[in-house]
Design an enzyme around this catalytic site. Structure first.
Site, PDB file in Angstrom:
ATOM      1  N   TYR A 103      44.506   2.961  59.071  1.00 23.01           N
ATOM      2  CA  TYR A 103      44.163   3.972  58.080  1.00 23.01           C
ATOM      3  C   TYR A 103      44.405   5.387  58.607  1.00 23.01           C
ATOM      4  CZ  TYR A 103      41.678   6.732  54.705  1.00 23.01           C
ATOM      5  OH  TYR A 103      41.377   7.668  53.740  1.00 23.01           O
ATOM      6  N   TRP A 105      45.857   9.727  57.422  1.00 29.84           N
ATOM      7  CA  TRP A 105      46.676  10.617  56.600  1.00 29.84           C
ATOM      8  C   TRP A 105      48.047  10.904  57.183  1.00 29.84           C
ATOM      9  CZ3 TRP A 105      45.664  14.668  52.644  1.00 29.84           C
ATOM     10  CH2 TRP A 105      44.679  14.251  51.736  1.00 29.84           C
TER      11      TRP A 105
HETATM   12  N1  LIG Z   1      40.143  21.794  54.204  1.00 25.26           N
HETATM   13  C1  LIG Z   1      40.124  20.467  54.021  1.00 25.26           C
HETATM   14  N2  LIG Z   1      40.300  19.962  52.778  1.00 25.26           N
HETATM   15  C2  LIG Z   1      40.230  18.629  52.584  1.00 25.26           C
HETATM   16  C3  LIG Z   1      40.051  17.730  53.665  1.00 25.26           C
HETATM   17  C4  LIG Z   1      39.883  18.283  54.969  1.00 25.26           C
HETATM   18  O1  LIG Z   1      39.708  17.561  55.968  1.00 25.26           O
HETATM   19  N3  LIG Z   1      39.928  19.649  55.102  1.00 25.26           N
HETATM   20  N4  LIG Z   1      40.033  16.373  53.447  1.00 25.26           N
HETATM   21  C5  LIG Z   1      40.602  15.881  52.198  1.00 25.26           C
HETATM   22  C6  LIG Z   1      40.139  14.511  51.943  1.00 25.26           C
HETATM   23  S1  LIG Z   1      40.870  13.226  52.782  1.00 25.26           S
HETATM   24  C7  LIG Z   1      39.185  14.206  51.040  1.00 25.26           C
HETATM   25  S2  LIG Z   1      38.744  12.593  50.764  1.00 25.26           S
HETATM   26  C8  LIG Z   1      38.507  15.264  50.282  1.00 25.26           C
HETATM   27  C9  LIG Z   1      37.004  15.075  50.373  1.00 25.26           C
HETATM   28  O2  LIG Z   1      36.373  15.585  49.269  1.00 25.26           O
HETATM   29  P1  LIG Z   1      34.781  15.545  49.202  1.00 25.26           P
HETATM   30  O3  LIG Z   1      34.301  14.224  49.628  1.00 25.26           O
HETATM   31  O4  LIG Z   1      34.375  16.012  47.865  1.00 25.26           O
HETATM   32  O5  LIG Z   1      34.460  16.660  50.290  1.00 25.26           O
HETATM   33  P2  LIG Z   1      33.319  16.948  51.357  1.00 25.26           P
HETATM   34  O6  LIG Z   1      33.691  18.258  51.933  1.00 25.26           O
HETATM   35  O7  LIG Z   1      33.162  15.823  52.297  1.00 25.26           O
HETATM   36  O8  LIG Z   1      32.009  17.081  50.497  1.00 25.26           O
HETATM   37  C10 LIG Z   1      31.904  18.056  49.468  1.00 25.26           C
HETATM   38  C11 LIG Z   1      30.514  18.614  49.448  1.00 25.26           C
HETATM   39  O9  LIG Z   1      29.578  17.637  49.016  1.00 25.26           O
HETATM   40  C12 LIG Z   1      28.295  18.103  49.399  1.00 25.26           C
HETATM   41  N5  LIG Z   1      27.352  16.986  49.552  1.00 25.26           N
HETATM   42  C13 LIG Z   1      27.153  16.219  50.635  1.00 25.26           C
HETATM   43  N6  LIG Z   1      26.163  15.317  50.396  1.00 25.26           N
HETATM   44  C14 LIG Z   1      25.720  15.547  49.146  1.00 25.26           C
HETATM   45  C15 LIG Z   1      24.710  14.954  48.315  1.00 25.26           C
HETATM   46  O10 LIG Z   1      24.013  14.018  48.676  1.00 25.26           O
HETATM   47  N7  LIG Z   1      24.583  15.471  47.073  1.00 25.26           N
HETATM   48  C16 LIG Z   1      25.324  16.501  46.611  1.00 25.26           C
HETATM   49  N8  LIG Z   1      25.111  16.921  45.372  1.00 25.26           N
HETATM   50  N9  LIG Z   1      26.274  17.081  47.375  1.00 25.26           N
HETATM   51  C17 LIG Z   1      26.474  16.603  48.614  1.00 25.26           C
HETATM   52  C18 LIG Z   1      28.492  18.822  50.721  1.00 25.26           C
HETATM   53  O11 LIG Z   1      27.766  20.048  50.702  1.00 25.26           O
HETATM   54  C19 LIG Z   1      29.992  18.995  50.809  1.00 25.26           C
HETATM   55  O12 LIG Z   1      30.413  20.302  51.167  1.00 25.26           O
HETATM   56  O13 LIG Z   1      38.815  16.564  50.789  1.00 25.26           O
HETATM   57  C20 LIG Z   1      40.207  16.761  51.028  1.00 25.26           C
HETATM   58  N10 LIG Z   1      40.391  18.166  51.324  1.00 25.26           N
HETATM   59  N1  LIG Z   2      31.216  11.440  59.013  1.00 22.20           N
HETATM   60  C1  LIG Z   2      32.271  11.492  58.207  1.00 22.20           C
HETATM   61  N2  LIG Z   2      33.426  10.885  58.564  1.00 22.20           N
HETATM   62  C2  LIG Z   2      34.488  10.929  57.752  1.00 22.20           C
HETATM   63  C3  LIG Z   2      34.440  11.625  56.514  1.00 22.20           C
HETATM   64  C4  LIG Z   2      33.213  12.259  56.149  1.00 22.20           C
HETATM   65  O1  LIG Z   2      33.092  12.861  55.058  1.00 22.20           O
HETATM   66  N3  LIG Z   2      32.173  12.189  57.032  1.00 22.20           N
HETATM   67  N4  LIG Z   2      35.551  11.682  55.713  1.00 22.20           N
HETATM   68  C5  LIG Z   2      36.472  10.559  55.817  1.00 22.20           C
HETATM   69  C6  LIG Z   2      37.713  10.760  55.069  1.00 22.20           C
HETATM   70  S1  LIG Z   2      37.536  11.171  53.420  1.00 22.20           S
HETATM   71  C7  LIG Z   2      38.943  10.546  55.608  1.00 22.20           C
HETATM   72  S2  LIG Z   2      40.314  10.554  54.583  1.00 22.20           S
HETATM   73  C8  LIG Z   2      39.113  10.238  57.034  1.00 22.20           C
HETATM   74  C9  LIG Z   2      40.375  10.918  57.628  1.00 22.20           C
HETATM   75  O2  LIG Z   2      40.727  10.275  58.796  1.00 22.20           O
HETATM   76  P1  LIG Z   2      42.230  10.328  59.354  1.00 22.20           P
HETATM   77  O3  LIG Z   2      43.198  10.352  58.230  1.00 22.20           O
HETATM   78  O4  LIG Z   2      42.361   9.239  60.347  1.00 22.20           O
HETATM   79  O5  LIG Z   2      42.241  11.744  60.080  1.00 22.20           O
HETATM   80  P2  LIG Z   2      43.453  12.650  60.553  1.00 22.20           P
HETATM   81  O6  LIG Z   2      42.870  13.622  61.526  1.00 22.20           O
HETATM   82  O7  LIG Z   2      44.170  13.202  59.387  1.00 22.20           O
HETATM   83  O8  LIG Z   2      44.368  11.634  61.364  1.00 22.20           O
HETATM   84  C10 LIG Z   2      45.744  11.597  61.243  1.00 22.20           C
HETATM   85  C11 LIG Z   2      46.364  11.317  62.604  1.00 22.20           C
HETATM   86  O9  LIG Z   2      47.766  11.130  62.417  1.00 22.20           O
HETATM   87  C12 LIG Z   2      48.474  11.871  63.411  1.00 22.20           C
HETATM   88  N5  LIG Z   2      49.812  12.135  62.855  1.00 22.20           N
HETATM   89  C13 LIG Z   2      50.241  13.174  62.107  1.00 22.20           C
HETATM   90  N6  LIG Z   2      51.530  13.017  61.779  1.00 22.20           N
HETATM   91  C14 LIG Z   2      51.940  11.866  62.342  1.00 22.20           C
HETATM   92  C15 LIG Z   2      53.180  11.171  62.368  1.00 22.20           C
HETATM   93  O10 LIG Z   2      54.175  11.567  61.779  1.00 22.20           O
HETATM   94  N7  LIG Z   2      53.223   9.995  63.067  1.00 22.20           N
HETATM   95  C16 LIG Z   2      52.134   9.500  63.737  1.00 22.20           C
HETATM   96  N8  LIG Z   2      52.277   8.351  64.377  1.00 22.20           N
HETATM   97  N9  LIG Z   2      50.948  10.152  63.714  1.00 22.20           N
HETATM   98  C17 LIG Z   2      50.859  11.303  63.031  1.00 22.20           C
HETATM   99  C18 LIG Z   2      47.619  13.083  63.644  1.00 22.20           C
HETATM  100  O11 LIG Z   2      47.931  13.669  64.881  1.00 22.20           O
HETATM  101  C19 LIG Z   2      46.206  12.464  63.575  1.00 22.20           C
HETATM  102  O12 LIG Z   2      45.806  12.000  64.840  1.00 22.20           O
HETATM  103  O13 LIG Z   2      37.950  10.642  57.764  1.00 22.20           O
HETATM  104  C20 LIG Z   2      36.762  10.068  57.231  1.00 22.20           C
HETATM  105  N10 LIG Z   2      35.647  10.309  58.129  1.00 22.20           N
HETATM  106 MO   LIG Z   3      39.673  11.347  52.481  1.00 30.17          MO
END
Ligand SMILES: Nc1nc2c(c(=O)[nH]1)N[C@H]1C(S)=C(S)[C@@H](COP(=O)(O)OP(=O)(O)OC[C@H]3O[C@@H](n4cnc5c(=O)[nH]c(N)nc54)[C@H](O)[C@@H]3O)O[C@H]1N2
Ligand SMILES: Nc1nc2c(c(=O)[nH]1)N[C@H]1C(S)=C(S)[C@@H](COP(=O)(O)OP(=O)(O)OC[C@H]3O[C@@H](n4cnc5c(=O)[nH]c(N)nc54)[C@H](O)[C@@H]3O)O[C@H]1N2
Ligand SMILES: [Mo]
Length: 753
Positions: A103, A105
């Site tokens: 898994y 991104w």
């Molecule tokens: N800059 C940036 N943007 C991203 C990402 C990133 O890593 N960096 N990740 C991307 C990815 S993979 C995803 S999945 C999305 C994630 O999208 P989301 O899951 O919506 O994002 P989060 O920032 O984890 O959470 C949003 C807000 O929910 C609030 N929250 C937490 N717990 C609760 C609760 O129990 N109740 C309520 N009402 N609110 C709560 C927190 O204050 C938090 O700031 O974002 C995407 N966009």
């Molecule tokens: N506690 C907590 N944990 C969370 C979340 C949360 O809200 N709370 N959010 C979750 C969510 S929504 C998500 S989506 C996950 C995200 O978790 P990941 O998607 O695993 O996080 P990334 O840091 O984007 O990891 C991508 C990796 O790919 C590598 N990479 C980039 N380009 C390439 C390429 O071309 N080739 C190869 N081989 N590698 C490459 C980068 O260096 C990096 O190490 O985290 C989850 N974890």
């Molecule tokens: Mo995500």
């Protein structure tokens, strides 16, 4: 010369200059992402894997993953070792023993998409155990299929321009954080979410933010801020339903004609089923929001065109199915589903592309082939699987058995970023015979591998960039030669395929250039922009025509529910699901319900762990990517990840901004830097994900850098979805008196030669 490139957070051009990489945002992007400042760090050689490496102890048949040094080997040796391990495991244990869920991104780009490359390769060699669903939407994906029959609320929700024009009251559970709409999976050429929200506000729309952080909605929207106890939104939503129905403000007809199981739901809400009415007074006790405020909110929602927005974070917690289902139920009770600007949405602002109408044709896509292995796990059960081969578990109505994994292969993801309870994950990673990782960087995952292949970044290769929710196809042009001995994932897999006698099957005789041309020309058979590949590459960019951004979720279903039924068993929205009910899960019953999570069994503010940790997605980077980049690095204090805490909670613990704190939970501990802020609800601490995991002795800290997954709990949302629950954890925070140990994230564990 500047060359066009793309990332998950936007288009840019880049050039190698004597001062490092110059990065310029695309001039047509109205709101370029601050994350672009991280990009030059992609070429920072200190943290790059510059050659193939092998874990010393693995070669010698000893040692512990995560605590070992690495020796540089030649490409030929690395390929021989990896091909040998793959071949041995598939011959002795079968392909099911290879876990290739991998898994993550990775990077933008359709050909060098790491997940497509690894899955294609593993299919060619006979298949692998895969993963289903995502960390983003672990609970939502299975739940929505039961409740509304598909994931349309994520894939094709009501479009932003419709909201900007029609919505009168946005009730935003989890907010619409500007930080997150910087990002879109696959890329984004025009960031427009902030502009649409501004337009709605200028028209006079009202905003209510429900969540623990004030900045989850832009200040310019003048939102009313309600901050319930984290994890209690379901109780608040149920109480809103209760008031609406009791006062006759509900949409009786919509509930009868478009919804299934209102009677069972009302039996539960009214208290007929369990003796407890889910009234505002009941909810006030649980979530800490005044009953009168709840009634006032219900009244506004009933009298205005209201959009209930549900962030993805709501479902990334224990019983995460419930706030999503209760939010949909609330929208049903209001009865505006299918009207322009009314109803519900899931994930507005969670990503830039949610609310942009997807392109009506396929994108250029690398074929992944067919996986003959049927075995899979829900993605966040990785540690459970590795630790408990043969153990049974529940998932979505099935009793399943974990396979016996002997080889773990990862490309394009960072489980030591994304998984919960990283100490447990490290234990799990010590079970297989071999762990193979491709990454450009010495991430914590690379540091837990046996064989580390150096992958290139997008800056070092050519690709096609586009996303389904964007309107541009771009030529991503190589900016610099590969660093050190790095190769693209495609070239790494091609070498392994050749060693295993499957070169032709994997490459089909094409190199990078030939593949880009092939993917483009294949794609041109569905949609012909009138340019052949050479012309497109020369041009650098194509505007992709889409359909107008005017879709309204479920408008046809609203107009004629019998003629346009939803793909659910009843054809309607299921407030009661016979199917879910038939699974007999105490942790996910047949209708939305308030289930007390373990995090609330001890009242907030009391016990050993009185505070709530919100581990949300970071404002300053994408997950763990480019954590050493400028935007991310600027936010650190004494090299530690910032941790926001309310002034009252800080004062009670004698903490000041700039102190180093120890965040402690029942699972582990992390050092982080204190930032005092009244944008955080009292009782809540925010520590975003993504600081590179830097493990240490438990008496110092599980992570000395501030990775919240050192303290989160590794447990599924419920037996239904088994999704990730990383968002919320009970913790305590104390001042760390000793000087914090120096970070090792910028010093790869390479043995001296
Ligand atoms: N800059 C940036 N943007 C991203 C990402 C990133 O890593 N960096 N990740 C991307 C990815 S993979 C995803 S999945 C999305 C994630 O999208 P989301 O899951 O919506 O994002 P989060 O920032 O984890 O959470 C949003 C807000 O929910 C609030 N929250 C937490 N717990 C609760 C609760 O129990 N109740 C309520 N009402 N609110 C709560 C927190 O204050 C938090 O700031 O974002 C995407 N966009
Ligand atoms: N506690 C907590 N944990 C969370 C979340 C949360 O809200 N709370 N959010 C979750 C969510 S929504 C998500 S989506 C996950 C995200 O978790 P990941 O998607 O695993 O996080 P990334 O840091 O984007 O990891 C991508 C990796 O790919 C590598 N990479 C980039 N380009 C390439 C390429 O071309 N080739 C190869 N081989 N590698 C490459 C980068 O260096 C990096 O190490 O985290 C989850 N974890
Ligand atoms: Mo995500």
């Amino acid at each position: 010369m500047h060359r066009q490139q793309s990332s998950h957070w936007g288009l840019f051009t880049a050039a190698s200059t004597p001062d490092g990489l110059g990065v310029i945002a695309d001039p047509d992007d109205p709101d370029p992402a601050p994350l672009l400042r991280n990009v030059p760090a992609a070429l920072d050689e200190r943290v790059r894997v510059l050659a193939p490496h092998v874990r010393k102890g693995w070669l010698e048949g000893r040692g512990v993953r995560g605590r070992d040094e690495y020796v540089q080997v030649s490409w030929a040796e690395a390929v021989e070792l990896a091909a040998g391990a793959l071949d041995r495991v598939r011959r002795v244990h079968g392909n099911e023993a290879i876990y290739g869920g991998s898994y993550g991104w990775g990077s933008a780009g359709r050909f060098h998409h790491a997940q497509s490359q690894i899955h294609r390769f593993l299919n060619v060699i006979g298949g692998y155990t895969r993963s289903v669903n995502s960390y983003s939407l672990g609970a939502a994906t299975p739940l929505l299929r039961h409740v509304v029959g598909s994931v349309d609320p994520i894939g094709r929700p009501t479009a932003w321009p419709v909201l900007a024009e029609h919505t009168e009251h946005f009730v935003c559970f989890g907010g619409i954080p500007a930080k997150n709409s910087q990002v879109n999976s696959g890329g984004i050429s025009k960031h427009s979410v902030a502009g649409h929200l501004r337009q709605a506000r200028a028209r006079g729309a009202r905003f209510t933010l429900v969540g623990p952080l004030r900045d989850d909605l832009a200040a310019e929207l003048d939102a009313e801020w309600l901050a319930p106890v984290p994890g209690t939104d379901t109780a608040l939503m149920l109480a809103l339903c209760h008031v609406l129905i009791e006062r006759g403000w509900h949409a009786e007809e919509f509930l009868r004609t478009h919804c299934e199981g209102f009677e069972e739901f009302w039996k539960y809400l009214s208290g007929a089923a369990d003796g407890t009415a889910k009234s505002p007074q009941w909810a006030e006790e649980i979530c800490g929001i005044d009953a009168a405020v709840i009634v006032g909110l219900a009244e506004s929602m009933a009298t205005r065109r209201t959009m209930v927005t549900l962030s993805w974070s709501l479902q990334r917690a224990r019983h995460g199915e419930q706030p999503l289902w209760a939010g949909i139920a609330l929208a049903c009770v209001l009865g505006q589903i299918g009207l322009p600007g009314g109803g519900f949405g899931h994930g507005y602002g969670s990503m830039a592309g949610i609310g942009v109408r997807p392109l009506p044709y396929r994108l250029p896509t690398l074929p992944q082939g067919v996986n003959p292995v049927r075995q899979f796990i829900p993605v966040a059960r990785i540690a459970d699987m590795l630790l408990n081969p043969g153990q049974e578990y529940e998932y979505n109505g099935e009793r399943r058995t974990y396979p016996d994994i002997r080889l773990v292969y990862w490309a394009g993801g960072n489980p030591f970023h994304h998984h919960q309870d990283l100490t447990r994950l490290a234990e799990a990673f010590n079970r297989p015979e071999a762990v193979i990782v491709h990454d450009p960087f010495w991430t914590a995952t690379a540091r837990h591998a046996d064989i580390v292949f150096p992958a290139t970044t997008t800056l070092e290769r050519n690709d096609l960039g586009c996303a389904r929710e964007d309107r541009a196809l771009v030529a991503m042009r190589q900016v610099v030669p590969p660093l050190g001995e790095a190769r693209s994932d495609f070239e790494i897999f091609a070498a392994l395929a050749e060693k295993l006698g499957l070169a032709q099957e994997f490459t089909e005789g094409r190199d990078e250039r030939a593949w880009l041309e092939h993917l483009y020309e294949q794609w041109r058979q569905n949609f012909d922009p009138g340019l052949d590949f050479a012309q497109f590459w020369e041009n650098g960019r194509l505007d992709l025509p889409g359909e107008p951004d005017d879709q309204v979720l479920y408008d046809r279903f609203r107009a004629d529910p019998a003629g346009n039924p939803l793909p659910t068993p009843s054809g309607r929205i299921e407030l009661f699901s016979q199917r879910i009910d038939s699974f007999g899960y105490a942790d996910c019953p047949g209708h939305p319900a308030w289930l007390v999570p373990e995090e609330l069994q001890v009242p907030p503010g009391s016990g050993e762990f009185p505070l709530f940790l919100v581990a949300n997605n970071p404002a300053t980077r994408l997950h763990s990517q480019l954590d050493h980049g400028a935007t991310s690095a600027d936010s650190k204090v004494h090299d530690r990840e910032p941790m926001r805490i309310h002034p009252a909670d800080a004062a009670a613990r004698g903490l000041s901004t700039g102190d180093i704190a120890r965040v402690v939970s029942a699972t582990g501990s992390a050092l982080a830097a204190v930032v005092i802020s009244d944008a955080v609800r009292p009782g809540v601490v925010q520590l975003s994900t993504g600081a590179w995991f830097d493990p240490s002795a438990p008496e110092v800290a599980t992570c000395i850098h501030g990775n919240p997954n050192a303290v989160t709990r590794d447990i599924g949302t419920s037996s239904l979805a088994q999704g990730c629950t990383g968002q919320l954890t009970r913790i305590e925070v104390r001042r760390h008196e000793d000087p914090p140990p120096p970070l090792r994230t910028l010093t790869p564990p390479i043995a001296p030669r």
